[in-house]
Design a protein around this motif. Structure first.
Motif, PDB file in Angstrom:
ATOM      1  N   UNK A  50       8.303 -12.352   4.858  1.00  0.00           N
ATOM      2  CA  UNK A  50       7.652 -13.808   4.351  1.00  0.00           C
ATOM      3  C   UNK A  50       6.321 -13.632   4.751  1.00  0.00           C
ATOM      4  N   UNK A  51       5.835 -13.292   5.884  1.00  0.00           N
ATOM      5  CA  UNK A  51       4.477 -13.183   6.029  1.00  0.00           C
ATOM      6  C   UNK A  51       3.509 -12.452   5.278  1.00  0.00           C
ATOM      7  N   UNK A  52       4.345 -11.232   4.794  1.00  0.00           N
ATOM      8  CA  UNK A  52       3.685 -10.379   3.920  1.00  0.00           C
ATOM      9  C   UNK A  52       3.690 -11.005   2.582  1.00  0.00           C
ATOM     10  N   UNK A  53       4.704 -11.522   2.168  1.00  0.00           N
ATOM     11  CA  UNK A  53       4.545 -12.103   0.887  1.00  0.00           C
ATOM     12  C   UNK A  53       3.590 -13.182   0.775  1.00  0.00           C
ATOM     13  N   UNK A  54       3.218 -14.226   1.661  1.00  0.00           N
ATOM     14  CA  UNK A  54       2.425 -15.058   1.851  1.00  0.00           C
ATOM     15  C   UNK A  54       1.047 -14.443   1.571  1.00  0.00           C
ATOM     16  N   UNK A  55       0.771 -13.436   2.293  1.00  0.00           N
ATOM     17  CA  UNK A  55      -0.527 -12.926   2.109  1.00  0.00           C
ATOM     18  C   UNK A  55      -0.776 -12.343   0.569  1.00  0.00           C
ATOM     19  N   UNK A  65       3.502  -8.503  -3.780  1.00  0.00           N
ATOM     20  CA  UNK A  65       4.699  -9.325  -3.832  1.00  0.00           C
ATOM     21  C   UNK A  65       6.049  -8.830  -4.358  1.00  0.00           C
ATOM     22  N   UNK A  66       5.816  -7.805  -5.343  1.00  0.00           N
ATOM     23  CA  UNK A  66       7.056  -7.136  -5.919  1.00  0.00           C
ATOM     24  C   UNK A  66       7.890  -6.616  -4.656  1.00  0.00           C
ATOM     25  N   UNK A  67       6.897  -5.687  -4.013  1.00  0.00           N
ATOM     26  CA  UNK A  67       7.744  -4.912  -2.726  1.00  0.00           C
ATOM     27  C   UNK A  67       8.389  -6.010  -1.647  1.00  0.00           C
ATOM     28  N   UNK A  68       7.425  -7.313  -1.459  1.00  0.00           N
ATOM     29  CA  UNK A  68       8.284  -8.157  -0.581  1.00  0.00           C
ATOM     30  C   UNK A  68       9.589  -8.676  -1.273  1.00  0.00           C
ATOM     31  N   UNK A  69       9.569  -9.054  -2.615  1.00  0.00           N
ATOM     32  CA  UNK A  69      10.822  -9.666  -3.217  1.00  0.00           C
ATOM     33  C   UNK A  69      11.833  -8.229  -2.909  1.00  0.00           C
ATOM     34  N   UNK A  70      11.523  -7.124  -3.280  1.00  0.00           N
ATOM     35  CA  UNK A  70      12.472  -6.164  -3.072  1.00  0.00           C
ATOM     36  C   UNK A  70      13.176  -6.023  -1.680  1.00  0.00           C
ATOM     37  N   UNK A  71      12.238  -6.156  -0.436  1.00  0.00           N
ATOM     38  CA  UNK A  71      12.779  -6.044   0.679  1.00  0.00           C
ATOM     39  C   UNK A  71      13.487  -7.413   1.151  1.00  0.00           C
ATOM     40  N   UNK A  72      13.036  -8.430   0.799  1.00  0.00           N
ATOM     41  CA  UNK A  72      13.860  -9.791   0.883  1.00  0.00           C
ATOM     42  C   UNK A  72      15.329  -9.646   0.237  1.00  0.00           C
ATOM     43  N   UNK A  73      15.333  -9.090  -1.110  1.00  0.00           N
ATOM     44  CA  UNK A  73      16.631  -8.966  -1.629  1.00  0.00           C
ATOM     45  C   UNK A  73      17.493  -7.939  -0.666  1.00  0.00           C
ATOM     46  N   UNK A  74      16.967  -6.819  -0.097  1.00  0.00           N
ATOM     47  CA  UNK A  74      17.589  -5.874   0.738  1.00  0.00           C
ATOM     48  C   UNK A  74      18.204  -6.555   1.841  1.00  0.00           C
ATOM     49  N   UNK A  75      17.470  -7.659   2.530  1.00  0.00           N
ATOM     50  CA  UNK A  75      17.838  -8.373   3.623  1.00  0.00           C
ATOM     51  C   UNK A  75      19.219  -9.131   3.288  1.00  0.00           C
TER      52      UNK A  75
END
Length: 313
Positions: A50-55, A65-75
């Protein structure tokens, strides 16, 4: 991943925070999130994502943004919330397509395929894996190709088509050996071992699990060591040697507790419960099943919760 790895990542993040390098800070936060995902610490992982996505959103870094979305998806995937996971993977895919990031597209396609596989929709999963594989072959991403071969192998494995599954696992192993990916080699050995286990060829299965264990010990991959101990325990259990099986399950549990792998701990509790059940010690078995259930509820593992309820009866 080892605890030292986390220390290294956190140290690197501290240095980046001093320099106020936002792109690199967001990237490092995502890397730390991946570590926490690997040990099932989804709450902490989500905080870093979430912190990464915000930045990344603040500075307009679409790749981040795409990387953060993928990681959040994995969670969400690890918690068994496939609907939310798929939404994030699709958001990531859309951005990767917009910016023409083929590597990102292939990753998202693989992740979406994994969601369909988890839901037992193997035909759709296979379509996604094959689309991902095609892109990986186009861009010469050997690591990605090996991952796709492994995932396709898992589809055939789940369908009981062991011959085809084995062919894909061996193709994946060949590439992992070419690129000297020891962690990947260990995973392949474990998967090949599982095929022989499913076929009742316990001697061969045990050989593969032990080869996997040896590599994991060499590279200090505690997660891999715990997985191998668990698989070796399963072999002894299948052979009716419940004393040795219990020893391996307990060794696996000890490591999982050390690294804080909640999903693994829950799995080990279930396996240990099954041993006590086999011994006719229903009271102790029930205690382990209930401990497993408690963790699965904590991490919202829907599949695990169902297994525990089934075991508790």
């Amino acid at each position: 991943m080892k605890k030292q790895e986390l220390e290294r990542l956190e140290k690197e993040l501290s240095l980046l925070l001093e320099k106020d390098s936002k792109v690199e800070i967001a990237k490092k936060q995502n890397e730390i999130a991946v570590y926490y995902i690997s040990i099932s610490e989804t709450k902490t992982a989500l905080r870093y994502c979430t912190e990464s996505l915000k930045i990344s959103e603040e500075i307009g870094d679409k790749n981040g943004i795409a990387t953060s979305f993928n990681n959040i998806g994995e969670i969400y995937d690890s918690k068994g919330d496939y609907k939310t996971a798929k939404e994030y993977f699709e958001k990531s895919l859309k951005i990767s397509e917009e910016i023409g990031d083929k590597d990102g597209i292939a990753t998202s396609l693989n992740n979406i395929g994994f969601i369909y596989s988890s839901k037992g929709e193997y035909k759709t999963a296979l379509e996604y894996y094959e689309k991902s594989l095609k892109i990986q072959e186009e861009i010469g991403d050997k690591n990605g190709i090996a991952t796709s071969f492994n995932n396709i192998g898992e589809i055939y494995d789940s369908k009981g088509e062991y011959k085809t599954a084995l062919e894909y696992y061996e193709k994946s192993l060949k590439i992992k050996e070419e690129i000297a990916d020891k962690s990947g080699i260990a995973t392949s050995f474990n998967n090949i071992g599982m095929i022989y286990d499913s076929k009742g060829e316990y001697k061969t299965a045990l050989e593969y699990f032990e080869k996997s264990l040896k590599i994991s010990e060499e590279i200090g991959d505690k997660n891999g060591i715990a997985t191998s101990f668990n698989n070796i325990g399963g072999i002894y259990n299948s052979k009716g040697d419940i004393k040795t099986a219990l020893e391996y399950y307990e060794k696996s549990l000890k490591i999982q507790e050390e690294i804080g792998d909640k999903s693994g701990i829950a799995n080990s509790f279930n396996n240990i419960g099954m041993i006590y059940n086999s011994k006719g010690d229903i009271k102790t078995a029930l205690e382990y099943y209930e401990k497993s259930l408690k963790i699965q509820e904590e991490i919202a593992d829907k599949s695990g919760i169902a297994t525990s309820f089934n075991n508790i009866g």
